[in-house]
Design a protein around this motif. Structure first.
Motif, short mmCIF file in Angstrom:
data_model
loop_
_atom_site.label_atom_id
_atom_site.label_comp_id
_atom_site.label_asym_id
_atom_site.label_seq_id
_atom_site.Cartn_x
_atom_site.Cartn_y
_atom_site.Cartn_z
N ARG A 27 0.84 -1.21 0.00
CA ARG A 27 0.00 0.00 0.00
C ARG A 27 0.88 1.25 0.00
NH1 ARG A 27 -3.14 -3.17 3.58
NH2 ARG A 27 -2.19 -2.15 5.39
N LEU A 28 1.94 1.19 0.81
CA LEU A 28 2.87 2.32 0.84
C LEU A 28 3.53 2.54 -0.53
CD1 LEU A 28 4.64 1.83 4.30
CD2 LEU A 28 3.03 3.65 3.66
N LYS A 29 3.84 1.44 -1.21
CA LYS A 29 4.47 1.53 -2.54
C LYS A 29 3.54 2.21 -3.52
CE LYS A 29 4.68 -1.89 -5.47
NZ LYS A 29 5.03 -3.14 -6.18
N VAL A 30 2.25 1.82 -3.49
CA VAL A 30 1.29 2.40 -4.42
C VAL A 30 1.18 3.91 -4.19
CG1 VAL A 30 -1.14 2.48 -5.07
CG2 VAL A 30 -0.01 0.28 -4.70
N LYS A 31 1.11 4.30 -2.90
CA LYS A 31 1.01 5.72 -2.58
C LYS A 31 2.29 6.47 -3.02
CE LYS A 31 -2.14 5.32 1.38
NZ LYS A 31 -2.30 5.57 2.83
N ALA A 32 3.44 5.80 -2.75
CA ALA A 32 4.72 6.44 -3.10
C ALA A 32 4.84 6.60 -4.61
CB ALA A 32 5.89 5.62 -2.56
N VAL A 33 4.46 5.57 -5.36
CA VAL A 33 4.53 5.64 -6.81
C VAL A 33 3.68 6.79 -7.34
CG1 VAL A 33 3.79 4.47 -8.93
CG2 VAL A 33 5.14 3.24 -7.25
N GLU A 34 2.48 6.91 -6.82
CA GLU A 34 1.59 7.98 -7.28
C GLU A 34 2.15 9.35 -6.97
OE1 GLU A 34 -1.50 9.40 -9.40
OE2 GLU A 34 -0.92 7.29 -9.13
N ARG A 35 2.71 9.47 -5.74
CA ARG A 35 3.24 10.77 -5.35
C ARG A 35 4.48 11.12 -6.17
NH1 ARG A 35 4.78 12.70 0.84
NH2 ARG A 35 5.52 14.80 0.26
N VAL A 36 5.36 10.13 -6.36
CA VAL A 36 6.57 10.38 -7.14
C VAL A 36 6.20 10.74 -8.57
CG1 VAL A 36 8.59 9.26 -8.18
CG2 VAL A 36 8.12 8.97 -5.75
N LYS A 37 5.24 10.05 -9.14
CA LYS A 37 4.85 10.33 -10.52
C LYS A 37 4.31 11.75 -10.65
CE LYS A 37 1.10 8.57 -12.34
NZ LYS A 37 0.12 7.63 -12.93
N GLU A 38 3.44 12.14 -9.70
CA GLU A 38 2.88 13.50 -9.74
C GLU A 38 3.99 14.55 -9.59
OE1 GLU A 38 -0.06 13.74 -6.72
OE2 GLU A 38 -1.51 12.48 -7.77
N HIS A 39 4.93 14.27 -8.67
CA HIS A 39 6.02 15.22 -8.44
C HIS A 39 6.91 15.34 -9.69
CE1 HIS A 39 9.23 17.42 -6.43
NE2 HIS A 39 10.11 16.51 -6.87
N ALA A 40 7.23 14.20 -10.30
CA ALA A 40 8.08 14.21 -11.48
C ALA A 40 7.42 14.94 -12.64
CB ALA A 40 8.42 12.77 -11.89
N VAL A 41 6.13 14.67 -12.87
CA VAL A 41 5.43 15.34 -13.97
C VAL A 41 5.34 16.83 -13.71
CG1 VAL A 41 3.21 15.55 -15.14
CG2 VAL A 41 4.13 13.28 -14.63
N SER A 42 5.09 17.20 -12.45
CA SER A 42 5.03 18.62 -12.10
C SER A 42 6.37 19.30 -12.35
CB SER A 42 4.62 18.76 -10.63
OG SER A 42 4.67 20.12 -10.24
N LYS A 43 7.45 18.62 -11.97
CA LYS A 43 8.78 19.20 -12.17
C LYS A 43 9.10 19.31 -13.66
CE LYS A 43 11.30 19.90 -9.29
NZ LYS A 43 11.59 21.16 -8.54
N LEU A 44 8.70 18.31 -14.40
CA LEU A 44 8.96 18.34 -15.84
C LEU A 44 8.18 19.45 -16.54
CD1 LEU A 44 8.99 14.52 -16.65
CD2 LEU A 44 10.95 16.07 -16.67
#
Length: 585
Positions: A39-56
């Protein structure tokens, strides 16, 4: 944040532990922990993806924060690019987390990177093109041909200029005749254009006043982009597919091709075309070298290699057309307009000056191209040269007398060969011009000798023919006396007559001096052969011989300006080993 990055690293370690052999021995304990970690992995993946797209997305809003600056006065080093992209590449561990734990999410982020970075590069490229075009000036015009298209039939338009005329004098004459003269550089002159290209790394965009300089800035930016993408990709992406570089650069490459096509479509500037072909080759070589950064380039239509091939092939049809425009001006020239001035044969025609500058420049650039492009360029250069030779032949025939034809050829081709030496044109490029010049010079000097020293020249020819047959020429005392009497009576007058004749018709002082010394050396050699025969066979005639040092002194004292001051250097009778006339001073 650093705290989130630390927690992400801890989560990554725990997830890796679940996959280890040691964890498999503790299945009961792990079974309670695994769902929580997933569950933590799923949340982390989503957060990392949103952060990366935002940074890009920040790339689109402020590309200069991540990309090499095309306005930089100094090319950016790898360290400078790393520092500029540090905020972006700092996401490397997070992107690696996506790559390890959710390939689909990683592919989505990677696709977003390609999309946004490609768009940013495209906008940067368009901006660069706009900026560089602001500084461009019209270096080469449609009227810049070997024979001016607007010249009509007027004699002044088909202008003949003395070889000693300076560029400022030439410009002054043009201005007096209401020719279109601006502050632009001589379009047939290469040196200034090369200076602009070579100074680009020092002074930046402000010097891009020629089309080839703007193109070089564009190609330099492309290389900077390739280098930047290599550095960023190594730091940011754990796995770089073969299509990555081409896909990221594709929008920018399309803009470059479109701009390139528009710039050269109607160009009649053959020098710019060859310079741009050379820039394409240099950029391609540098791009290949940069693959050592770790980016594996895919093959196919979208590859960088295919891009460079299309750019190179686009140049050659335009180059051939530009050369054809120059040739066409020669073919359509009316010979009668070139003969309006008396003494035409004793001058260097403006068309010859332009041909010398243009063809020397093209040879100089073409010699620096790769094997296959150089062959393509050489064919057009041969075509241009052949048509120039036909043009000179037409004028020569219109001049009538063979002597005038020879003088005209000597003046035109000496000027051309001198320009070739100035530019360092390879020997193979000089050879056809040199052959024509040497033939015309030898024929004219031979005629000059027959006019000034007819009996001595006939004697020398007789001796030479006998030596060629490995036999001895029979010279009786009567013949020896007749040749000696003719020489001793008028040898000074004969030398001065040759000197004055050359001075009146040979446009270049250095060439005038060279031709005189060639003729005078022939006189000296013939006289020495006569002297040897008399001293050996007819000593009774020896008292009438002219002192050898007197003849040598008069010949050596000639400086090409009409003065003959006796000196006593040892004469040089060995043939010259140079490739042709040295550059004029």
């Amino acid at each position: 944040t650093p705290e989130f990055a630390s927690k992400l690293e801890t989560l990554e370690h725990k997830l890796r532990y679940l996959e280890s052999e040691q964890a498999q021995t503790q299945a009961t304990t792990i079974s309670h922990v695994k769902p929580v970690l997933e569950r933590l992995k799923v949340k982390a993946v989503e957060r990392v993806k949103e952060h990366a797209v935002s940074k890009l997305r920040g790339i689109s809003s402020d590309p200069s924060s991540f990309l090499p600056s095309y306005l930089s006065q100094v090319p950016e080093t790898e360290q400078m690019i790393q520092e500029k992209a540090a905020e972006l590449t700092s996401m490397g561990p997070m992107i690696a987390f996506l790559h390890s734990n959710d390939p689909a999410a990683y592919a989505e982020v990677q696709a977003k990177y390609v999309e946004l970075m490609g768009a940013a590069l495209m906008y940067q490229t368009r901006g660069l093109i706009r900026e560089s075009q602001r500084f461009q000036v019209e270096v080469f015009r449609s009227t810049d041909t070997l024979i001016d298209k607007e010249s009509g039939k007027g004699a002044m338009r088909a202008m003949l200029s003395k070889a000693t005329a300076t560029a400022s004098q030439l410009r002054s004459k043009l201005e007096q005749k209401n020719e279109a003269v601006t502050e632009r550089e001589d379009p047939f002159e290469l040196r200034e254009r090369l200076t602009i290209l070579n100074d680009l790394p020092k002074v930046g965009l402000i010097t891009t006043k020629t089309v080839e300089a703007s193109f070089k800035v564009l190609m330099t930016f492309l290389i900077g982009s390739i280098k930047g993408q290599g550095i960023i990709a190594r730091s940011l992406l754990p796995s770089v597919p073969s299509y990555f570089l081409s896909r990221v650069l594709l929008p920018a490459l399309q803009v470059i091709e479109e701009s390139f096509s528009q710039q050269i479509r109607w160009s009649q500037d053959p020098i710019a075309m060859l310079l741009m072909a050379r820039i394409v080759e240099e950029t391609r070589d540098e791009a290949v070298r940069l693959q050592s950064l770790g980016l594996q380039e895919e093959s196919g239509e979208l590859s960088l290699e295919s891009f460079f091939q299309r750019m190179s092939m686009a140049v050659w049809p335009i180059f051939k057309t530009a050369v054809e425009v120059q040739v066409d001006s020669l073919k359509k020239a009316e010979v009668s307009s070139f003969l309006a001035f008396s003494g035409t044969e004793g001058r260097v025609h403006l068309a010859s000056r332009r041909f010398a500058s243009l063809s020397a420049a093209l040879h100089a650039v073409n010699s620096g191209l790769g094997a296959q492009p150089a062959i393509m360029g050489s064919r057009s250069l041969d075509y241009l040269r052949i048509e120039f030779e036909r043009f000179c032949k037409r004028i020569g025939e219109a001049l009538g007398a063979q002597k005038k034809q020879l003088i005209f050829s000597v003046n035109q081709y000496f000027h051309v060969l001198s320009a070739y030496h100035d530019y360092g044109v390879p020997a193979a490029g000089c050879a056809p011009i040199r052959r024509i010049l040497e033939s015309a010079t030898a024929t004219y000097v031979g005629g000059l000798l027959k006019d000034s020293f007819p009996i001595l020249e006939a004697f020398g020819t007789k001796i030479e023919e006998a030596e060629a047959k490995e036999s001895f020429a029979m010279v009786d005392e009567k013949e020896a006396k007749r040749v000696l009497d003719e020489f001793t009576k008028d040898w000074k007058k004969g030398l001065n007559t040759m000197k004055d004749s050359l001075k009146g018709v040979i446009a270049d002082k250095q060439n005038c001096s060279t031709m005189f010394k060639k003729a005078a050396t022939r006189v000296l050699l013939n006289y020495l052969k006569l002297r040897e025969i008399i001293q050996g066979q007819y000593p009774g005639l020896a008292n009438a011989l002219v002192a050898e040092e007197d003849v040598i002194g008069l010949i050596s004292g000639y400086e090409g300006d009409g003065r003959a001051e006796p000196q006593s250097p040892t004469p040089t009778t060995q043939p010259s080993t140079s490739e042709g006339p040295s550059p004029r001073t």
